[in-house]
Design a protein around this motif. Sequence first.
Motif, PDB file in Angstrom:
ATOM      1  N   THR A 205       0.825  -1.207   0.000  1.00 52.53           N
ATOM      2  CA  THR A 205       0.000   0.000   0.000  1.00 52.53           C
ATOM      3  C   THR A 205       0.859   1.258   0.000  1.00 52.53           C
ATOM      4  OG1 THR A 205      -0.233  -0.082   2.412  1.00 52.53           O
ATOM      5  CG2 THR A 205      -1.999  -1.081   1.098  1.00 52.53           C
TER       6      THR A 205
ATOM      7  N   VAL B 138       5.976   0.790  -8.326  1.00 52.89           N
ATOM      8  CA  VAL B 138       5.583  -0.623  -8.413  1.00 52.89           C
ATOM      9  C   VAL B 138       6.573  -1.379  -9.288  1.00 52.89           C
ATOM     10  CG1 VAL B 138       3.815  -2.227  -9.238  1.00 52.89           C
ATOM     11  CG2 VAL B 138       3.145  -0.181  -7.969  1.00 52.89           C
TER      12      VAL B 138
ATOM     13  N   PHE C  16      -2.902  -3.528  -8.906  1.00 48.26           N
ATOM     14  CA  PHE C  16      -2.991  -2.103  -8.601  1.00 48.26           C
ATOM     15  C   PHE C  16      -3.904  -1.435  -9.615  1.00 48.26           C
ATOM     16  CE2 PHE C  16       0.997  -3.537  -6.883  1.00 48.26           C
ATOM     17  CZ  PHE C  16       1.135  -2.855  -5.687  1.00 48.26           C
TER      18      PHE C  16
ATOM     19  N   LEU D 286      -3.476  -0.001  -4.423  1.00 49.01           N
ATOM     20  CA  LEU D 286      -3.549  -1.452  -4.317  1.00 49.01           C
ATOM     21  C   LEU D 286      -5.007  -1.868  -4.302  1.00 49.01           C
ATOM     22  CD1 LEU D 286      -2.054  -4.149  -3.946  1.00 49.01           C
ATOM     23  CD2 LEU D 286      -2.213  -3.767  -1.478  1.00 49.01           C
TER      24      LEU D 286
END
Length: 90
Positions: A6, A14, A52, A65
Motif C-alpha cells: 500500500t 511498483v 494495482f 492497491l
Amino acid sequence: MNNELTALKTTTAVAKHYKILGHAMRYGTHLIATNRIWNDSLGTYEHFVAIFQILGQGKNAPVMLAAESDEAFTDEGHATAWAIGMINAL
C-alpha cells in the motif's frame, strides 16, 4: 492488505519494487505485479500477485492497491491468470 504494497504510490514505484524477483505489466486500467519467494520446505519458488488500479495518466501515474493473492501459485503464468480473472470479474 500488505502495508509494504500500500506504500507503493506510482506505476514507477511498483515496477521498481518488482523488478528483481518478478515483474509488473499493465492490463487495461490496472497494473499486475508478480513476485516469487523461495519456499525452503518445498525447495521451490512460490509465486504471488498484486493488482494495482492506475488512477491517472503517464509513466509515473498514481496507483492504488486493489487486491493481492492469499494463495501461492506454482508459476508466474498461473499468478498472472488469476489476476486477469480478478480484473475481468470487476
